[in-house]
Structure formats: structure tokens, C-alpha cells
Write an enzyme that holds these catalytic residues in place. Structure first.
Site, PDB file in Angstrom:
ATOM      1  N   ARG A 156       0.930  -1.169   0.064  1.00  0.00           N
ATOM      2  CA  ARG A 156      -0.176  -0.017  -0.142  1.00  0.00           C
ATOM      3  C   ARG A 156       0.926   1.257  -0.054  1.00  0.00           C
ATOM      4  O   ARG A 156       1.975   1.250   0.627  1.00  0.00           O
ATOM      5  CB  ARG A 156      -0.864   0.031   1.172  1.00  0.00           C
ATOM      6  CG  ARG A 156      -1.777  -1.168   1.208  1.00  0.00           C
ATOM      7  CD  ARG A 156      -2.648  -1.071   2.803  1.00  0.00           C
ATOM      8  NE  ARG A 156      -3.523  -2.320   2.713  1.00  0.00           N
ATOM      9  CZ  ARG A 156      -3.199  -3.411   3.420  1.00  0.00           C
ATOM     10  NH1 ARG A 156      -2.198  -3.787   4.039  1.00  0.00           N
ATOM     11  NH2 ARG A 156      -3.956  -4.383   3.459  1.00  0.00           N
ATOM     12  N   LYS A 180      -1.815  -2.560   8.134  1.00  0.00           N
ATOM     13  CA  LYS A 180      -3.139  -2.608   8.785  1.00  0.00           C
ATOM     14  C   LYS A 180      -3.428  -3.275   9.843  1.00  0.00           C
ATOM     15  O   LYS A 180      -2.858  -4.376  10.173  1.00  0.00           O
ATOM     16  CB  LYS A 180      -4.437  -2.582   7.766  1.00  0.00           C
ATOM     17  CG  LYS A 180      -4.747  -1.856   6.823  1.00  0.00           C
ATOM     18  CD  LYS A 180      -5.763  -1.906   5.900  1.00  0.00           C
ATOM     19  CE  LYS A 180      -6.159  -0.938   4.871  1.00  0.00           C
ATOM     20  NZ  LYS A 180      -7.365  -1.162   4.233  1.00  0.00           N
ATOM     21  N   HIS A 257      -1.904   2.856  -6.312  1.00  0.00           N
ATOM     22  CA  HIS A 257      -2.530   1.749  -6.363  1.00  0.00           C
ATOM     23  C   HIS A 257      -2.902   0.609  -7.413  1.00  0.00           C
ATOM     24  O   HIS A 257      -2.954  -0.251  -7.374  1.00  0.00           O
ATOM     25  CB  HIS A 257      -3.938   2.169  -5.805  1.00  0.00           C
ATOM     26  CG  HIS A 257      -4.799   1.232  -4.926  1.00  0.00           C
ATOM     27  ND1 HIS A 257      -4.317   0.651  -3.502  1.00  0.00           N
ATOM     28  CD2 HIS A 257      -5.831   0.371  -5.091  1.00  0.00           C
ATOM     29  CE1 HIS A 257      -5.206   0.050  -3.160  1.00  0.00           C
ATOM     30  NE2 HIS A 257      -6.047  -0.323  -4.032  1.00  0.00           N
ATOM     31  N   ARG A 260      -0.018  -1.552  -7.347  1.00  0.00           N
ATOM     32  CA  ARG A 260      -0.386  -2.558  -6.396  1.00  0.00           C
ATOM     33  C   ARG A 260      -1.320  -3.725  -7.238  1.00  0.00           C
ATOM     34  O   ARG A 260      -0.907  -4.857  -6.970  1.00  0.00           O
ATOM     35  CB  ARG A 260      -0.827  -1.920  -5.227  1.00  0.00           C
ATOM     36  CG  ARG A 260      -1.444  -2.909  -4.216  1.00  0.00           C
ATOM     37  CD  ARG A 260      -1.800  -2.260  -3.070  1.00  0.00           C
ATOM     38  NE  ARG A 260      -2.864  -3.004  -2.172  1.00  0.00           N
ATOM     39  CZ  ARG A 260      -2.454  -4.028  -1.238  1.00  0.00           C
ATOM     40  NH1 ARG A 260      -1.362  -4.028  -0.855  1.00  0.00           N
ATOM     41  NH2 ARG A 260      -3.397  -4.620  -0.486  1.00  0.00           N
ATOM     42  N   HIS A 283      -3.772  -8.766   2.579  1.00  0.00           N
ATOM     43  CA  HIS A 283      -5.530  -8.808   2.844  1.00  0.00           C
ATOM     44  C   HIS A 283      -5.876  -9.800   3.981  1.00  0.00           C
ATOM     45  O   HIS A 283      -5.190 -10.826   4.067  1.00  0.00           O
ATOM     46  CB  HIS A 283      -5.993  -9.534   1.509  1.00  0.00           C
ATOM     47  CG  HIS A 283      -5.962  -8.576   0.231  1.00  0.00           C
ATOM     48  ND1 HIS A 283      -6.148  -8.901  -0.588  1.00  0.00           N
ATOM     49  CD2 HIS A 283      -5.835  -7.055   0.214  1.00  0.00           C
ATOM     50  CE1 HIS A 283      -5.920  -7.713  -1.896  1.00  0.00           C
ATOM     51  NE2 HIS A 283      -6.192  -6.574  -0.681  1.00  0.00           N
ATOM     52  N   TYR A 292      -8.775 -10.004  -8.085  1.00  0.00           N
ATOM     53  CA  TYR A 292      -7.396 -10.261  -9.235  1.00  0.00           C
ATOM     54  C   TYR A 292      -7.695 -11.309 -10.210  1.00  0.00           C
ATOM     55  O   TYR A 292      -7.207 -11.528 -11.369  1.00  0.00           O
ATOM     56  CB  TYR A 292      -6.402 -10.227  -8.510  1.00  0.00           C
ATOM     57  CG  TYR A 292      -6.114  -9.017  -7.662  1.00  0.00           C
ATOM     58  CD1 TYR A 292      -5.743  -7.528  -8.427  1.00  0.00           C
ATOM     59  CD2 TYR A 292      -6.044  -9.048  -6.459  1.00  0.00           C
ATOM     60  CE1 TYR A 292      -5.608  -6.458  -7.715  1.00  0.00           C
ATOM     61  CE2 TYR A 292      -5.762  -7.871  -5.789  1.00  0.00           C
ATOM     62  CZ  TYR A 292      -5.450  -6.546  -6.452  1.00  0.00           C
ATOM     63  OH  TYR A 292      -5.570  -5.509  -5.692  1.00  0.00           O
TER      64      TYR A 292
END
Length: 321
Positions: A156, A180, A257, A260, A283, A292
Site C-alpha cells: 500500500r 493495517k 494503487h 499494487r 489482505h 484479481y
């Protein structure tokens, strides 16, 4: 017949009262008011075929109406807007004692299809890397390091610009990322990205604040003289747009992004398994990563449509035995 006419008048009165409330209490614009009116009239027309009025609709009526919109090919986003108008209308009816219940409370909004992420082709990424490698001085070395790291790891953008100085080492060939929720993950790096970072380290001091002493030097891999102490996401995005122009690529196609997305999609193109890609992207749920696979499937579908002889207009639909 008289009863049906009376019901229609009652429904019309309820609709007009609702529209008047929108103007008086919410001050909505004329175009918005017209959109509400159109949505409610369409619902009323649907119910009239059932000899029912809009103010007396049941939950079943509402669900059947939403199903009819779907069968007619209405976009989920448009249908969701219709349902929003109906929900507000029935909330108003309940609050103003036109009816004792609200039939919308258990009606689900249509699921909107998730748009496929935008990506760059492998050739376009190569163009960006070549353009970055051609830039002179510390700015060029930094941009190449940023780009190589991003494409090698799928970080990210906030993770990338905030990397600590010790995050990249040749000894392990791995990048330790705090993502995160403070969760750490390890991402393997390419030899090209490690070389780019090593070359950038030689000129990194050019981005430190003037007069900074050795022991006070920034803990970030990509320091900045700004308040954040490191390169900002906004500035990196600007640099990518400028690089896209230099590489002959539409700047609107390029963002951190998007790179990414390209990292993940190109890995899957070359046989990587979904679980590994999930771990590298950070994720929490593999369902997020599965988008994806849809990108890869869509590209394969387009490839067949564009290049398979039987996909061309007028192609044979059968073969003679």
C-alpha cells in the site's frame, strides 16, 4: 371501480405530501425532486397492474418490484437509488401515520458488482521503470527505488512511503512490512529492487533536513524535509504522474494503487497461487484478493474474443463432418 379510484387519490395525496416535505424540510433541488417523483410514479405504475396503490404496498410488492427492475436489466446502482427513494417514502408514511408499518425495513438493496481494478500491462510497467532509470541524480535514484519496491512487493502506498530505514536488507532478501492493524508480514524482494534501494541509499542524505546531525537522521527509508518526516503519498502520486508522461503513458492510468493491482495481477498471470498473493498484499480475507482472478479471467476472455478465429464476426458455427 370507485374504490380503486379512491385508493389512487389517496396514494397520490401521500406522494405529493412526501414531495412537499422534501422541498420544505430538506430543500432539495428541482432535478432531485423530479427524480423522486419519477421513481414513485414508476413504482405506482407497477402496483396499479396489481390493483394496489403505492401507499399500501407490501414487502412482497417491493421485492417483486426490485426483481422486475433486475429482469429489465437496470443497473444495480440505479435500482439501489430507486429503493432508497421508496424507503424514504415509506418512512415518511409511517412517521406521518399514513400507515402503521414500514414494509421496506426487510427489503435488501441490490448487490452492486465490484468494479475490476485498473492495472497496467507488463510492457507499461517496463516503460515506467526504464523512464525512472533514465532520470539523473538523487531524485531519479529515489523514484526508481520507490517504483521497484512497489512493483516487487505490492505495498500500500502508505506502507511504502513510511518504510523504516532498516526495512530492506540484502542479507534476507525479504521486506518486513507493518500493515493495517499493526500486523506484520514478510514479502520477498526481487534482486532489481534490492539493487535500486542500495543505489538510492548512496544519495539518501540529499533528502534529509539541512544541518541534521548523524544521530538525528530520519528513521525513514524515504525521508523528507516536510512535517511528516517522510515522502508523502500525495507527492509520490505526483511523481508517478510526471514519470508516466516521460514514459509516454496516459497519466490518468498511473497511480500507486494501480501498481499494487499490477503486482497482484501479473503474479497470478505467471502462476502464483491466490493464498500467497493474499499474504503478500496483506489482505485479511482471501475474498478481497479474489478480485484479481476476475481481472485475469476478463483479460483471457478479451484475448480469445480478439484473436480466436471462431470469435470473429461471421465465423463458422459448426464444422462439416
Amino acid at each position: 371501480m370507485a374504490a380503486s379510484h379512491a385508493a389512487g387519490n389517496a396514494a397520490g395525496h401521500a406522494v405529493e405530501a412526501f414531495l412537499e416535505m422534501l422541498v420544505a424540510e430538506r430543500g432539495i433541488a428541482a432535478n432531485t425532486l423530479q427524480a423522486y417523483r419519477h421513481d414513485l410514479e414508476d413504482f405506482s405504475d407497477f402496483l396499479s397492474r396489481r390493483k394496489r396503490s403505492a401507499d399500501a404496498a407490501s414487502t412482497t410488492d417491493l421485492r417483486d418490484y426490485m426483481s422486475a427492475l433486475a429482469r429489465a436489466g437496470m443497473a444495480a446502482s440505479t435500482a439501489a437509488r430507486r429503493l432508497s427513494a421508496l424507503r424514504q417514502f415509506h418512512k415518511f408514511l409511517h412517521a406521518e401515520n399514513y400507515r402503521e408499518d414500514n414494509p421496506c425495513t426487510v427489503v435488501d438493496a441490490p448487490r452492486r458488482s465490484r468494479p475490476l481494478p485498473k492495472i497496467l500491462s507488463e510492457a507499461e510497467v517496463d516503460q515506467l521503470l526504464d523512464a525512472a532509470a533514465a532520470l539523473p541524480g538523487p531524485d531519479g535514484a529515489r523514484l526508481l527505488a520507490l517504483l521497484e519496491l512497489l512493483y516487487a512487493s505490492g505495498l500500500r502506498v502508505s506502507e511504502l512511503v513510511g518504510l523504516p530505514l532498516a526495512a530492506v536488507t540484502r542479507d534476507t532478501g525479504m521486506l518486513i512490512v507493518r500493515g493495517k492493524g499493526g500486523k506484520e508480514r514478510m514479502v520477498p524482494l526481487t534482486e532489481a529492487s534490492i539493487r535500486a534501494v542500495e543505489a538510492y541509499r548512496q544519495v539518501r542524505d540529499a533528502f534529509l533536513k539541512e544541518g541534521q546531525k548523524e544521530k538525528q537522521k530520519s528513521p525513514y527509508l524515504f525521508p523528507s524535509r516536510g512535517d511528516s518526516g517522510h515522502l508523502t503519498r500525495h507527492r509520490f502520486a505526483q511523481l508517478l504522474k510526471e514519470l508516466a508522461l516521460a514514459a509516454g503513458i496516459d497519466p490518468q492510468k498511473v497511480s500507486p494503487h494501480v501498481l499494487r493491482h499490477a503486482f497482484a495481477t501479473h503474479l497470478l498471470d505467471h502462476g502464483a497461487d491466490l493464498r500467497s498473493v493474499q499474504q503478500m498484499l496483506g489482505h485479511a480475507d482471501i475474498s478481497t484478493t479474489q478480485i484479481y482472478t476476475h481481472v485475469v479471467e476478463e483479460r483471457l476472455r478479451r484475448l480469445v474474443e480478439q484473436h480466436h478465429p471462431l470469435a470473429r464476426p461471421g465465423a463458422r458455427t459448426g464444422r462439416k463432418g
